[in-house]
Design an enzyme around this catalytic site. Structure first.
Site, PDB file in Angstrom:
ATOM      1  N   TYR A 198       0.929  -1.357  -0.134  1.00  0.00           N
ATOM      2  CA  TYR A 198       0.086  -0.022  -0.159  1.00  0.00           C
ATOM      3  C   TYR A 198       0.860   1.341  -0.035  1.00  0.00           C
ATOM      4  O   TYR A 198       0.335   2.220  -0.005  1.00  0.00           O
ATOM      5  CB  TYR A 198      -0.930  -0.082   1.157  1.00  0.00           C
ATOM      6  CG  TYR A 198      -2.041  -1.266   1.200  1.00  0.00           C
ATOM      7  CD1 TYR A 198      -1.843  -2.389   0.931  1.00  0.00           C
ATOM      8  CD2 TYR A 198      -3.353  -0.478   0.892  1.00  0.00           C
ATOM      9  CE1 TYR A 198      -2.823  -3.312   0.880  1.00  0.00           C
ATOM     10  CE2 TYR A 198      -4.575  -1.425   0.706  1.00  0.00           C
ATOM     11  CZ  TYR A 198      -4.223  -2.977   0.825  1.00  0.00           C
ATOM     12  OH  TYR A 198      -5.058  -3.646   0.641  1.00  0.00           O
ATOM     13  N   ASP A 234      -5.775  -6.472   5.369  1.00  0.00           N
ATOM     14  CA  ASP A 234      -6.908  -5.876   4.656  1.00  0.00           C
ATOM     15  C   ASP A 234      -7.879  -7.259   4.144  1.00  0.00           C
ATOM     16  O   ASP A 234      -9.001  -7.110   4.367  1.00  0.00           O
ATOM     17  CB  ASP A 234      -6.415  -5.454   3.206  1.00  0.00           C
ATOM     18  CG  ASP A 234      -7.571  -4.505   2.293  1.00  0.00           C
ATOM     19  OD1 ASP A 234      -8.502  -4.483   3.004  1.00  0.00           O
ATOM     20  OD2 ASP A 234      -7.207  -4.030   1.251  1.00  0.00           O
TER      21      ASP A 234
END
Ligand code: NAD
Length: 333
Positions: free
Chosen positions: A124, A228
């Site tokens: 990310y 996630d």
């Protein structure tokens, strides 16, 4: 003295569930003064960005925010406001308390898991590029500093909540350097918490273990990408995104938000389940030290779920968002 909290209603069903949560939290008698600011689609025309600087400013000033979901346009325009917020405010820990609730349909019983996800690095970090026309490269960043920080957060949380075990999730058998560093860093922190058992699992085996016997797990700590995925997996295990609260926590503040998105298909119809947002509000009350007020809201939710007269369609009922929130307030006494 009251505490000022930023409220971002958000897009789609955001305003409906945010105002429902605001009314419930206000009814808990928590001394909160709300500062409402818009972010998301509504801001783009006026400010040219879904996350104007003044929104960041109010969160920096108040240090605590309750935020509705914000729509992320796919493949064009702006990157996710949520990712930008976490980065800008250095909200390094994403925390989800996920447990079975009365009468919320689930294949499992006795699940009570906290997922602690590192929020700032890994894939990310957004470092990706094309290599020629036919290959793309995405770079995974793992640092000792961020891994130790999230490890310490997970163990501190376990200690404060009287939890027994922390499971480190990784793929260090393949990514020996990056995931190896994450594993080593979190393990190094574990020594300071001898009363808490520390174990580790490879992420693929972890998925199977979660689907087979989720009730064996307590606190999970993961790098960003696995975090996630696994946090949605555990949300599914306890009944879906409609009942999954979330918190993004950093040294300078915290933003509380439901795990679900803006659900544009049902927006404005009074159909959205406000529970995930209200549960996020409970996390916020606990973070602010308002434990009695948090308990009051929990009692109201438990009553409404057991009674089943005022629950939304996704939970098998016929109630609207507003009516469910009103019933929770009534049941809080
Ligand atoms: P979503 O969570 O909005 O919807 C998935 C499904 O769950 C839909 O069927 C929806 O109707 C249902 N649902 C979601 N919340 C519900 C609720 N409270 N009550 C009843 N049903 C509910 O996910 P999506 O469709 O993938 O995303 C829609 C938009 O939201 C996208 O633009 C996405 O980027 C954004 N999003 C924002 C956040 C955030 O702001 N934190 C998180 C996830 C997605």
């Amino acid at each position: 003295m009251s505490i000022k909290v930023t409220l971002i209603p958000g897009d789609g069903i955001g305003p409906e569930v945010s105002y429902a949560a605001q009314s419930v939290i206000t009814a808990s008698h928590a001394p909160i003064e709300w500062e409402v600011v818009e972010a998301g689609e509504a801001c783009i025309a006026e400010y040219g960005t879904p996350l104007p600087e003044h929104v960041l400013e109010t969160i920096r000033r108040n240090k605590v925010a309750l935020k509705g979901p914000i729509t992320t346009p796919v493949g064009k325009g702006f990157r996710s406001v949520n990712v930008a917020l976490r980065k800008q405010l250095q909200l390094y820990a994403n925390v989800r308390h996920l447990k079975n609730l009365p009468n919320v349909p689930s294949r499992y019983e006795g699940v009570d898991i906290v997922v602690v996800r590192e929020n700032t690095e890994d894939l990310y970090a957004g470092i990706e590029h094309m290599v020629g026309c036919d290959a793309a490269e995405s770079i995974k960043i793992i640092t000792r500093e961020a891994s130790e920080r999230i490890g310490r957060y997970a163990f501190e949380l376990a200690r404060q909540e009287g939890r027994k075990r922390v499971t480190i999730v990784h793929k260090a058998n393949i990514m020996k350097l990056s995931d190896g560093l994450f594993l080593e860093s979190v393990r190094s922190v574990a020594h300071d918490y001898p009363e808490i058992e520390c174990e580790d699992r490879i992420v693929d085996a972890m998925c199977m273990n979660l689907v087979q016997t989720p009730e064996q797990f307590d606190v999970l700590v993961l790098p960003n990408l696995y975090g996630d995925i696994i946090s949605d997996l555990v949300a599914g295990i306890v009944g879906g995104l409609g009942v999954a609260p979330g918190a993004n926590i950093g040294e300078m503040g915290a933003v509380f938000e439901a795990a679900h998105g803006s659900a544009p298909q049902i927006a404005g119809k009074n159909l959205a389940n406000p529970l995930a947002m209200i549960l996020s509000g409970i996390e916020m009350l606990k973070y602010l030290g308002f434990t009695e007020e948090a308990k009051r809201v929990e009692t109201g939710i438990e009553h409404v779920l057991r009674q089943r007269d005022y629950i939304t369609a996704d939970l098998g009922g016929k109630s609207g968002t507003k009516e469910m929130a009103a019933a929770i307030i009534k049941a809080m006494g």
